[in-house]
Design an enzyme around this catalytic site. Structure first.
Site, PDB file in Angstrom:
ATOM      1  CB  SER A  63      -0.881   0.031   1.252  1.00  0.00           C
ATOM      2  OG  SER A  63      -1.539   1.288   1.344  1.00  0.00           O
ATOM      3  CE1 TYR A  98      -3.895  -1.980   5.070  1.00  0.00           C
ATOM      4  CE2 TYR A  98      -3.257   0.283   4.550  1.00  0.00           C
ATOM      5  CZ  TYR A  98      -3.674  -0.973   4.135  1.00  0.00           C
ATOM      6  OH  TYR A  98      -3.858  -1.221   2.795  1.00  0.00           O
TER       7      TYR A  98
HETATM    8  P1  NAP Z   1     -11.682  -5.674   0.542  1.00  0.00           P
HETATM    9  O1  NAP Z   1     -12.544  -5.108  -0.541  1.00  0.00           O
HETATM   10  O2  NAP Z   1     -12.003  -5.381   1.965  1.00  0.00           O
HETATM   11  O3  NAP Z   1     -11.594  -7.257   0.332  1.00  0.00           O
HETATM   12  C1  NAP Z   1     -10.859  -8.007   1.241  1.00  0.00           C
HETATM   13  C2  NAP Z   1     -10.735  -9.446   0.780  1.00  0.00           C
HETATM   14  O4  NAP Z   1      -9.818 -10.093   1.686  1.00  0.00           O
HETATM   15  C3  NAP Z   1     -12.032 -10.216   0.859  1.00  0.00           C
HETATM   16  O5  NAP Z   1     -12.005 -11.208  -0.151  1.00  0.00           O
HETATM   17  C4  NAP Z   1     -11.967 -10.850   2.244  1.00  0.00           C
HETATM   18  O6  NAP Z   1     -12.727 -12.049   2.366  1.00  0.00           O
HETATM   19  C5  NAP Z   1     -10.483 -11.164   2.331  1.00  0.00           C
HETATM   20  N1  NAP Z   1      -9.957 -11.287   3.694  1.00  0.00           N
HETATM   21  C6  NAP Z   1     -10.024 -10.398   4.710  1.00  0.00           C
HETATM   22  N2  NAP Z   1      -9.403 -10.889   5.811  1.00  0.00           N
HETATM   23  C7  NAP Z   1      -8.943 -12.114   5.465  1.00  0.00           C
HETATM   24  C8  NAP Z   1      -8.238 -13.127   6.161  1.00  0.00           C
HETATM   25  N3  NAP Z   1      -7.889 -12.986   7.449  1.00  0.00           N
HETATM   26  N4  NAP Z   1      -7.924 -14.273   5.503  1.00  0.00           N
HETATM   27  C9  NAP Z   1      -8.283 -14.444   4.198  1.00  0.00           C
HETATM   28  N5  NAP Z   1      -8.951 -13.520   3.491  1.00  0.00           N
HETATM   29  C10 NAP Z   1      -9.282 -12.375   4.114  1.00  0.00           C
HETATM   30  O7  NAP Z   1     -10.161  -5.212   0.352  1.00  0.00           O
HETATM   31  P2  NAP Z   1      -9.394  -4.552  -0.908  1.00  0.00           P
HETATM   32  O8  NAP Z   1      -9.597  -3.085  -0.852  1.00  0.00           O
HETATM   33  O9  NAP Z   1      -9.692  -5.293  -2.148  1.00  0.00           O
HETATM   34  O10 NAP Z   1      -7.879  -4.802  -0.461  1.00  0.00           O
HETATM   35  C11 NAP Z   1      -7.103  -5.879  -0.971  1.00  0.00           C
HETATM   36  C12 NAP Z   1      -5.640  -5.602  -0.621  1.00  0.00           C
HETATM   37  O11 NAP Z   1      -5.251  -4.356  -1.175  1.00  0.00           O
HETATM   38  C13 NAP Z   1      -5.376  -5.501   0.888  1.00  0.00           C
HETATM   39  O12 NAP Z   1      -4.140  -6.112   1.183  1.00  0.00           O
HETATM   40  C14 NAP Z   1      -5.314  -3.998   1.119  1.00  0.00           C
HETATM   41  O13 NAP Z   1      -4.536  -3.675   2.238  1.00  0.00           O
HETATM   42  C15 NAP Z   1      -4.664  -3.556  -0.173  1.00  0.00           C
HETATM   43  N6  NAP Z   1      -4.877  -2.138  -0.483  1.00  0.00           N
HETATM   44  C16 NAP Z   1      -6.136  -1.642  -0.677  1.00  0.00           C
HETATM   45  C17 NAP Z   1      -6.277  -0.297  -0.958  1.00  0.00           C
HETATM   46  C18 NAP Z   1      -7.630   0.330  -1.185  1.00  0.00           C
HETATM   47  O14 NAP Z   1      -7.725   1.581  -1.188  1.00  0.00           O
HETATM   48  N7  NAP Z   1      -8.699  -0.442  -1.383  1.00  0.00           N
HETATM   49  C19 NAP Z   1      -5.156   0.540  -1.029  1.00  0.00           C
HETATM   50  C20 NAP Z   1      -3.902  -0.002  -0.829  1.00  0.00           C
HETATM   51  C21 NAP Z   1      -3.755  -1.344  -0.548  1.00  0.00           C
HETATM   52  P3  NAP Z   1     -14.288 -12.026   2.836  1.00  0.00           P
HETATM   53  O15 NAP Z   1     -15.070 -11.534   1.635  1.00  0.00           O
HETATM   54  O16 NAP Z   1     -14.591 -13.443   3.206  1.00  0.00           O
HETATM   55  O17 NAP Z   1     -14.371 -11.067   3.984  1.00  0.00           O
END
Ligand code: NAP
Length: 251
Positions: free
Chosen positions: A146, A160
């Site tokens: 991130s 985080y």
């Molecule tokens: P999201 O929409 O909240 O989706 C999270 C996903 O991770 C879901 O499939 C969830 O499963 C799964 N998950 C959560 N906790 C878990 C665990 N303990 N074990 C296995 N699976 C788990 O998140 P996102 O925004 O797509 O983020 C994905 C990645 O990108 C993360 O690493 C996040 O830190 C990174 N990121 C995101 C952003 C942003 O702005 N969105 C920016 C920078 C980095 P369930 O559906 O079963 O809950």
């Protein structure tokens, strides 16, 4: 399904950025193992969509912060696909907005267990299958970091941000450790991306609130992150390892 198709396991593949990676990987011809932790309905809907588009996919439940779950998840991939070619460490969480002087040990341990220990455990299991040192055929790993790792997320979630700093270091160290074992390890470092993660951190309006402060005056899409991941997994990135690719619209 043809035996020569490459296989991909992605943690947290059922929603958000992970789901976009699954869709693009499916289109690129990978067989896709979609991990999720609690929302089975979302995982099942995505798997059905991938299959309807002609793909070969399955959902596998497991908490990346739980070692037994991680081992079982990789064993499920062994059973269903027979081999692993690509792995994406994508599952990650944020927590409620808080200052460091307000953070409990319980919060910090959960953050580090899922985002850091979980990523290490998954990387370990992936290397054990993909590395030529362990009899594997080689392949690629992409970690999702991130921009928070560079920015620190003051007043919001420094825990985080620090967990993602650890992902950057894992990427650099592991890339060099396995460079002669047929594995490339890279990271994609997204900026603010439109997904449900912001609502899960108690800030459903975070994208709207912050977009005017972003250089491009807009958040990124999950698909824009997924394109970078697919590139790093592909042979087009054959001389790229240990890289941290910002997908943050200049942020
Ligand atoms: P999201 O929409 O909240 O989706 C999270 C996903 O991770 C879901 O499939 C969830 O499963 C799964 N998950 C959560 N906790 C878990 C665990 N303990 N074990 C296995 N699976 C788990 O998140 P996102 O925004 O797509 O983020 C994905 C990645 O990108 C993360 O690493 C996040 O830190 C990174 N990121 C995101 C952003 C942003 O702005 N969105 C920016 C920078 C980095 P369930 O559906 O079963 O809950």
């Amino acid at each position: 399904m043809s035996a020569e198709k490459k296989t991909l396991l992605i943690t947290g593949g059922s929603r958000g950025i992970g789901a976009a990676i699954c869709r693009q990987a499916n289109r690129a011809g990978y067989r896709v193992a979609v991990n999720y932790v609690s929302n089975q309905a979302a995982a099942d809907v995505l798997v059905a969509e991938l299959k309807a588009a002609g793909g070969d996919a399955f959902a596998v439940k497991g908490d990346v912060g739980n070692e037994a779950d991680v081992i079982a998840m990789f064993e499920a991939v062994d059973r269903v696909f027979g081999q692993l070619d690509a792995f994406v460490n994508n599952a990650g969480i944020v927590d409620l907005k808080a200052r460091v002087d307000e953070m409990s040990a319980e919060r910090l341990e959960r953050m580090m267990r899922i985002n850091v220990v979980g990523s290490f455990l998954c990387a370990r299991e992936a290397v054990k299958r993909v590395s030529t040192r362990h009899g594997g055929k080689g392949g690629a790993i992409v970690n999702i970091s991130s921009a928070a790792a560079r920015l620190g997320s003051p007043g919001e979630y420094v825990d985080y941000a620090a967990s993602k700093g650890a992902i950057d270091t894992l990427t650099i160290g592991l890339a060099r450790e396995v460079a002669l074992e047929g594995i490339r390890v890279n990271a994609v470092s997204p900026g603010i991306i439109e997904t449900e993660i912001h609502a899960s951190g108690g800030q459903p309006d975070r994208v709207t609130r912050m977009q005017d402060m972003l250089p491009m005056k807009r958040a990124g899409t999950a698909d824009e992150v997924a394109s970078a991941v697919l590139y790093l997994l592909s042979d087009a990135a054959s001389y790229i390892t240990g890289a941290i690719l910002n997908v943050s619209g200049g942020r």
